[in-house]
Scaffold this motif. Sequence first.
Motif, PDB file in Angstrom:
ATOM      1  N   MET A 152       0.542  -1.118  -0.239  1.00  0.00           N
ATOM      2  CA  MET A 152       0.175  -0.190  -0.054  1.00  0.00           C
ATOM      3  C   MET A 152       0.766   1.335  -0.382  1.00  0.00           C
ATOM      4  SD  MET A 152      -3.021   1.476   0.095  1.00  0.00           S
ATOM      5  CE  MET A 152      -3.973   2.819   0.860  1.00  0.00           C
ATOM      6  N   VAL A 153       1.847   1.109   0.910  1.00  0.00           N
ATOM      7  CA  VAL A 153       2.878   2.608   1.021  1.00  0.00           C
ATOM      8  C   VAL A 153       3.571   2.834   0.074  1.00  0.00           C
ATOM      9  CG1 VAL A 153       5.353   3.450   1.691  1.00  0.00           C
ATOM     10  CG2 VAL A 153       3.089   2.070   3.630  1.00  0.00           C
ATOM     11  N   LEU A 154       4.058   1.475  -0.915  1.00  0.00           N
ATOM     12  CA  LEU A 154       4.987   1.940  -1.834  1.00  0.00           C
ATOM     13  C   LEU A 154       3.594   1.893  -3.319  1.00  0.00           C
ATOM     14  CD1 LEU A 154       7.325   0.611  -3.799  1.00  0.00           C
ATOM     15  CD2 LEU A 154       6.649  -1.111  -4.512  1.00  0.00           C
ATOM     16  N   SER A 155       2.671   1.741  -3.238  1.00  0.00           N
ATOM     17  CA  SER A 155       1.514   1.552  -4.718  1.00  0.00           C
ATOM     18  C   SER A 155       1.345   3.601  -4.429  1.00  0.00           C
ATOM     19  CB  SER A 155       0.305   0.860  -4.672  1.00  0.00           C
ATOM     20  OG  SER A 155      -0.723   1.093  -2.767  1.00  0.00           O
ATOM     21  N   THR A 156       1.399   3.565  -3.119  1.00  0.00           N
ATOM     22  CA  THR A 156       0.929   5.300  -3.784  1.00  0.00           C
ATOM     23  C   THR A 156       1.538   6.308  -3.507  1.00  0.00           C
ATOM     24  OG1 THR A 156      -0.683   4.755  -1.163  1.00  0.00           O
ATOM     25  CG2 THR A 156       0.096   6.850  -1.122  1.00  0.00           C
ATOM     26  N   CYS A 157       3.324   5.959  -2.962  1.00  0.00           N
ATOM     27  CA  CYS A 157       3.956   6.507  -3.211  1.00  0.00           C
ATOM     28  C   CYS A 157       4.725   6.484  -5.041  1.00  0.00           C
ATOM     29  CB  CYS A 157       5.934   6.120  -2.455  1.00  0.00           C
ATOM     30  SG  CYS A 157       5.450   5.709  -1.401  1.00  0.00           S
ATOM     31  N   TRP A 158       4.255   5.665  -5.752  1.00  0.00           N
ATOM     32  CA  TRP A 158       4.123   5.431  -7.507  1.00  0.00           C
ATOM     33  C   TRP A 158       3.219   6.405  -7.545  1.00  0.00           C
ATOM     34  CZ3 TRP A 158       7.042   4.813 -11.009  1.00  0.00           C
ATOM     35  CH2 TRP A 158       6.512   4.625 -11.891  1.00  0.00           C
ATOM     36  N   VAL A 159       2.245   5.919  -7.372  1.00  0.00           N
ATOM     37  CA  VAL A 159       0.936   6.641  -7.832  1.00  0.00           C
ATOM     38  C   VAL A 159       1.720   8.615  -7.780  1.00  0.00           C
ATOM     39  CG1 VAL A 159      -1.259   8.177  -7.565  1.00  0.00           C
ATOM     40  CG2 VAL A 159      -0.641   5.616  -7.943  1.00  0.00           C
ATOM     41  N   ARG A 160       1.774   8.970  -6.811  1.00  0.00           N
ATOM     42  CA  ARG A 160       2.137  10.619  -6.376  1.00  0.00           C
ATOM     43  C   ARG A 160       3.291  10.470  -7.078  1.00  0.00           C
ATOM     44  NH1 ARG A 160       2.556  11.631   0.033  1.00  0.00           N
ATOM     45  NH2 ARG A 160       3.348  13.251  -0.859  1.00  0.00           N
ATOM     46  N   LEU A 161       5.090   9.990  -7.047  1.00  0.00           N
ATOM     47  CA  LEU A 161       5.514  10.927  -8.147  1.00  0.00           C
ATOM     48  C   LEU A 161       5.528  10.460  -9.794  1.00  0.00           C
ATOM     49  CD1 LEU A 161       8.286  11.608  -6.890  1.00  0.00           C
ATOM     50  CD2 LEU A 161       7.041  10.510  -5.719  1.00  0.00           C
ATOM     51  N   TYR A 162       4.429   9.828 -10.086  1.00  0.00           N
ATOM     52  CA  TYR A 162       4.664   9.151 -11.426  1.00  0.00           C
ATOM     53  C   TYR A 162       3.548  10.132 -11.893  1.00  0.00           C
ATOM     54  CZ  TYR A 162       2.103   7.210 -15.470  1.00  0.00           C
ATOM     55  OH  TYR A 162       1.473   7.079 -16.644  1.00  0.00           O
ATOM     56  N   GLY A 163       2.429  10.679 -11.225  1.00  0.00           N
ATOM     57  CA  GLY A 163       1.442  11.967 -11.588  1.00  0.00           C
ATOM     58  C   GLY A 163       1.869  12.689 -11.474  1.00  0.00           C
ATOM     59  N   VAL A 164       3.008  13.437 -11.133  1.00  0.00           N
ATOM     60  CA  VAL A 164       3.456  14.889 -10.999  1.00  0.00           C
ATOM     61  C   VAL A 164       4.532  14.501 -11.969  1.00  0.00           C
ATOM     62  CG1 VAL A 164       5.423  16.287 -10.096  1.00  0.00           C
ATOM     63  CG2 VAL A 164       3.562  15.344  -8.312  1.00  0.00           C
ATOM     64  N   VAL A 165       5.056  13.677 -12.561  1.00  0.00           N
ATOM     65  CA  VAL A 165       6.359  13.676 -13.569  1.00  0.00           C
ATOM     66  C   VAL A 165       5.283  13.359 -15.010  1.00  0.00           C
ATOM     67  CG1 VAL A 165       7.553  11.877 -15.301  1.00  0.00           C
ATOM     68  CG2 VAL A 165       7.953  11.661 -12.947  1.00  0.00           C
ATOM     69  N   CYS A 166       3.678  12.435 -14.965  1.00  0.00           N
ATOM     70  CA  CYS A 166       2.967  12.501 -16.248  1.00  0.00           C
ATOM     71  C   CYS A 166       2.550  13.759 -16.793  1.00  0.00           C
ATOM     72  CB  CYS A 166       2.090  11.492 -16.009  1.00  0.00           C
ATOM     73  SG  CYS A 166       1.683   9.873 -16.519  1.00  0.00           S
ATOM     74  N   MET A 167       2.492  14.513 -15.166  1.00  0.00           N
ATOM     75  CA  MET A 167       1.278  16.134 -15.660  1.00  0.00           C
ATOM     76  C   MET A 167       2.891  16.842 -16.754  1.00  0.00           C
ATOM     77  SD  MET A 167      -0.881  17.049 -12.482  1.00  0.00           S
ATOM     78  CE  MET A 167       0.153  16.776 -11.018  1.00  0.00           C
ATOM     79  N   GLU A 168       3.666  16.747 -15.909  1.00  0.00           N
ATOM     80  CA  GLU A 168       4.721  18.059 -16.296  1.00  0.00           C
ATOM     81  C   GLU A 168       4.624  17.337 -18.115  1.00  0.00           C
ATOM     82  OE1 GLU A 168       9.521  19.365 -15.953  1.00  0.00           O
ATOM     83  OE2 GLU A 168       8.613  17.359 -14.199  1.00  0.00           O
ATOM     84  N   VAL A 169       5.483  15.712 -18.465  1.00  0.00           N
ATOM     85  CA  VAL A 169       5.484  15.250 -19.490  1.00  0.00           C
ATOM     86  C   VAL A 169       4.809  15.381 -20.628  1.00  0.00           C
ATOM     87  CG1 VAL A 169       5.606  13.436 -21.033  1.00  0.00           C
ATOM     88  CG2 VAL A 169       6.752  13.306 -18.634  1.00  0.00           C
ATOM     89  N   PHE A 170       3.316  15.489 -19.913  1.00  0.00           N
ATOM     90  CA  PHE A 170       2.157  15.932 -20.912  1.00  0.00           C
ATOM     91  C   PHE A 170       1.948  16.913 -20.817  1.00  0.00           C
ATOM     92  CE2 PHE A 170       1.300  10.748 -19.319  1.00  0.00           C
ATOM     93  CZ  PHE A 170       2.721  10.734 -20.508  1.00  0.00           C
ATOM     94  N   GLY A 171       2.558  17.860 -20.578  1.00  0.00           N
ATOM     95  CA  GLY A 171       1.928  19.416 -20.433  1.00  0.00           C
ATOM     96  C   GLY A 171       0.510  19.719 -19.583  1.00  0.00           C
ATOM     97  N   HIS A 172       0.292  18.982 -18.894  1.00  0.00           N
ATOM     98  CA  HIS A 172      -0.515  18.857 -18.056  1.00  0.00           C
ATOM     99  C   HIS A 172      -1.433  20.415 -17.255  1.00  0.00           C
ATOM    100  CE1 HIS A 172      -2.430  15.493 -19.337  1.00  0.00           C
ATOM    101  NE2 HIS A 172      -2.102  14.995 -18.544  1.00  0.00           N
ATOM    102  N   LEU A 173      -0.068  21.196 -17.288  1.00  0.00           N
ATOM    103  CA  LEU A 173      -0.168  22.465 -16.181  1.00  0.00           C
ATOM    104  C   LEU A 173       0.901  23.504 -17.102  1.00  0.00           C
ATOM    105  CD1 LEU A 173       0.534  20.910 -12.715  1.00  0.00           C
ATOM    106  CD2 LEU A 173      -1.483  21.671 -13.235  1.00  0.00           C
TER     107      LEU A 173
END
Length: 260
Positions: free
Chosen positions: A198-219
């Motif tokens: 649970m801890v690992l998956s939560t960490c991955w979702v948080r970091l992956y989410g930030v990277v995705c937003m940057e890569v895809f220009g969402h912000l």
Amino acid sequence: MTEPQVDVEKRAPSRRERVREATLAEIKGIARNHLVAHGRAGVSLRAVAREMGMTAPGLYRYVSGIDALLVLVTADLFDELADAVAAADASVAPEDTDLRILTSLRAFRGWALRHPVEFAAMFGPHGHPTPGTDLTPALEAARRFGATFFVLFDRLLAEGRFALPDSGLITPELSRELQAFADTCGFSAPHIPVEAVMVLSTCWVRLYGVVCMEVFGHLDFVMRDMEPLFESELQNLLTDLGVRYQSPENTASDTIDTSE
């Protein structure tokens, strides 16, 4: 009389096998170029065959179809990303778990920013493959990519760096999905409780989410530079894991020169 055992693994590949591997590598390279230029939907066997100087049916001697080819390309991309993360990890002293984690996660973000189309092909949605397509090469390569992070996370777990969540908060349905996540990613082991997953998956979702937003220009419409946000999220997340955060400027002098 017992027949002598042949060590197949040490047998040198034949000339025909070497030629086949070289041809397949060229096919995958061309497919990747088309992927970068036209997106996943723009890759076709006909276009690849034309550039290879082959007929489209001739490609079926190497791949069973377009989905099978894209699986192989995706596997190569995961291997390339895994190599980048492993190289970053190897640039840090082996005993410095904290800096290894920081360096590896920054390497993941850096590779993603340099290869946004490839990143999308690896991690983004892309429909359902043709029934019967063997996804094993891509799944195994993805596990190799995750291996560096899993080893480091396992060290944090063994050292008791962070508190596990209350098991009572994990429903049977969530537990089932977390176990599937661990099994698919290769993070299943008897000593790893579902709370750690649970801890690992939560960490991955948080970091992956930030990277995705940057890569895809969402912000892009509100932020010109996403690195401060990534570093802030990295600091908050790793502090919760008991990891000592260091800014990129402070960690540069602590890495090992691996260029020689």
